[in-house]
Design a protein around this motif. Structure first.
Motif, mmCIF file in Angstrom:
data_model
loop_
_atom_site.group_PDB
_atom_site.id
_atom_site.type_symbol
_atom_site.label_atom_id
_atom_site.label_comp_id
_atom_site.label_asym_id
_atom_site.label_seq_id
_atom_site.Cartn_x
_atom_site.Cartn_y
_atom_site.Cartn_z
ATOM 1 N N MET A 181 0.841 -1.153 -0.116
ATOM 2 C CA MET A 181 -0.031 0.141 -0.048
ATOM 3 C C MET A 181 0.953 1.335 0.007
ATOM 4 N N LYS A 182 0.461 2.202 -0.954
ATOM 5 C CA LYS A 182 1.447 3.442 -0.849
ATOM 6 C C LYS A 182 0.974 4.257 -0.121
ATOM 7 N N GLN A 183 1.656 4.984 0.673
ATOM 8 C CA GLN A 183 1.349 6.015 1.562
ATOM 9 C C GLN A 183 1.551 7.556 1.069
ATOM 10 N N LEU A 184 0.301 8.258 0.986
ATOM 11 C CA LEU A 184 0.511 9.555 0.377
ATOM 12 C C LEU A 184 -0.059 10.743 1.326
ATOM 13 N N SER A 185 0.812 11.794 1.428
ATOM 14 C CA SER A 185 0.268 12.804 2.193
ATOM 15 C C SER A 185 0.143 14.046 1.554
ATOM 16 N N PHE A 186 -0.849 14.909 1.861
ATOM 17 C CA PHE A 186 -1.324 16.029 1.150
ATOM 18 C C PHE A 186 -1.529 17.129 2.134
ATOM 19 N N LYS A 187 -1.183 18.521 1.488
ATOM 20 C CA LYS A 187 -1.503 19.594 2.279
ATOM 21 C C LYS A 187 -2.865 20.016 2.444
ATOM 22 N N THR A 188 -3.568 19.810 1.262
ATOM 23 C CA THR A 188 -4.977 20.159 1.228
ATOM 24 C C THR A 188 -5.719 19.275 0.258
ATOM 25 N N PRO A 189 -7.142 19.165 0.430
ATOM 26 C CA PRO A 189 -7.823 18.504 -0.375
ATOM 27 C C PRO A 189 -7.779 18.735 -1.898
ATOM 28 N N ASP A 190 -7.622 19.922 -2.329
ATOM 29 C CA ASP A 190 -7.323 20.169 -3.614
ATOM 30 C C ASP A 190 -6.071 19.525 -4.196
ATOM 31 N N GLU A 191 -5.221 19.471 -3.400
ATOM 32 C CA GLU A 191 -3.778 18.708 -3.863
ATOM 33 C C GLU A 191 -4.224 17.314 -4.035
ATOM 34 N N PHE A 192 -4.825 16.739 -3.089
ATOM 35 C CA PHE A 192 -5.312 15.546 -3.241
ATOM 36 C C PHE A 192 -6.131 15.190 -4.509
ATOM 37 N N SER A 193 -7.026 15.943 -4.788
ATOM 38 C CA SER A 193 -7.971 15.914 -5.850
ATOM 39 C C SER A 193 -7.267 16.013 -7.296
ATOM 40 N N GLN A 194 -6.335 16.957 -7.073
ATOM 41 C CA GLN A 194 -5.150 17.072 -8.534
ATOM 42 C C GLN A 194 -4.633 15.913 -8.586
ATOM 43 N N PHE A 224 -3.612 13.877 5.564
ATOM 44 C CA PHE A 224 -3.456 15.064 5.210
ATOM 45 C C PHE A 224 -2.745 16.127 6.422
ATOM 46 N N ASP A 225 -1.897 17.087 6.044
ATOM 47 C CA ASP A 225 -0.986 17.666 7.017
ATOM 48 C C ASP A 225 -1.738 18.122 8.435
ATOM 49 N N GLU A 226 -2.665 18.821 8.032
ATOM 50 C CA GLU A 226 -3.489 19.364 9.278
ATOM 51 C C GLU A 226 -4.449 18.370 9.968
ATOM 52 N N SER A 227 -4.465 17.255 9.571
ATOM 53 C CA SER A 227 -5.581 16.309 10.227
ATOM 54 C C SER A 227 -4.678 14.973 10.805
ATOM 55 N N ASP A 228 -5.324 14.378 12.086
ATOM 56 C CA ASP A 228 -4.763 13.019 12.521
ATOM 57 C C ASP A 228 -5.370 11.831 11.742
ATOM 58 N N ALA A 229 -6.517 12.229 10.644
ATOM 59 C CA ALA A 229 -7.129 10.948 10.207
ATOM 60 C C ALA A 229 -6.369 10.391 9.018
ATOM 61 N N VAL A 230 -6.584 9.182 9.070
ATOM 62 C CA VAL A 230 -5.913 8.454 7.817
ATOM 63 C C VAL A 230 -6.947 7.456 7.111
ATOM 64 N N TYR A 231 -6.918 7.769 5.958
ATOM 65 C CA TYR A 231 -7.763 7.073 4.882
ATOM 66 C C TYR A 231 -7.289 6.137 4.140
ATOM 67 N N GLU A 232 -7.837 5.030 4.128
ATOM 68 C CA GLU A 232 -7.406 4.006 3.211
ATOM 69 C C GLU A 232 -8.448 3.615 1.825
ATOM 70 N N ILE A 233 -7.783 3.377 0.814
ATOM 71 C CA ILE A 233 -8.470 3.255 -0.576
ATOM 72 C C ILE A 233 -8.269 2.099 -0.990
ATOM 73 N N SER A 234 -9.156 1.243 -1.405
ATOM 74 C CA SER A 234 -8.847 -0.119 -1.605
ATOM 75 C C SER A 234 -9.964 -0.611 -2.774
ATOM 76 N N ILE A 235 -9.710 -1.629 -3.438
ATOM 77 C CA ILE A 235 -10.764 -2.314 -4.468
ATOM 78 C C ILE A 235 -10.653 -3.759 -4.236
ATOM 79 N N THR A 236 -11.806 -4.158 -4.299
ATOM 80 C CA THR A 236 -12.375 -5.648 -4.347
ATOM 81 C C THR A 236 -11.861 -6.263 -5.647
#
Length: 98
Positions: A1-14, A49-61
């Motif tokens: 699983m690749k770990q990615l960190s983003f500063k903003t939701p817009d950066e994530f979306s892009q 995201f840099d400003e959050s403690d939350a971690v989200y996982e993206i997976s597919i079946t």
């Protein structure tokens, strides 16, 4: 699983809007690993995201693997990454037999 960190939701979306070898390689790697260990789900990304403690996982079946890999195959072809294209095609064939 690749770990990615983003500063903003817009950066994530892009990041996910653009086709990139980094993104494509991460998808094929995660699916290959899930297939090798006979898992039902491929864990693709861990997002934070840099400003959050939350971690989200993206997976597919498993049902979604072929479509995802066919998209990756198309990207590799477009980028003339022939070795990766062949490896991905072989992986698709193995999954279809499974």
């Amino acid at each position: 699983m690749k770990q990615l960190s983003f500063k903003t939701p817009d950066e994530f979306s892009q990041f996910f809007k653009e086709k990139s070898p980094e993104l494509t390689n991460a998808i094929t790697h995660a699916i290959r690993e899930a297939f090798m260990f006979q898992k039902k789900t491929a864990n693709l990304f861990e997002i934070c995201f840099d400003e959050s403690d939350a971690v989200y996982e993206i997976s597919i079946t498993k049902k979604e693997w072929i479509v995802a890999l066919e998209n990756c195959l198309s990207h590799y072809h477009e980028w003339e990454m022939h070795d990766d294209e062949i490896d991905t095609w072989r992986l698709i064939q193995e999954i279809k037999k499974w």
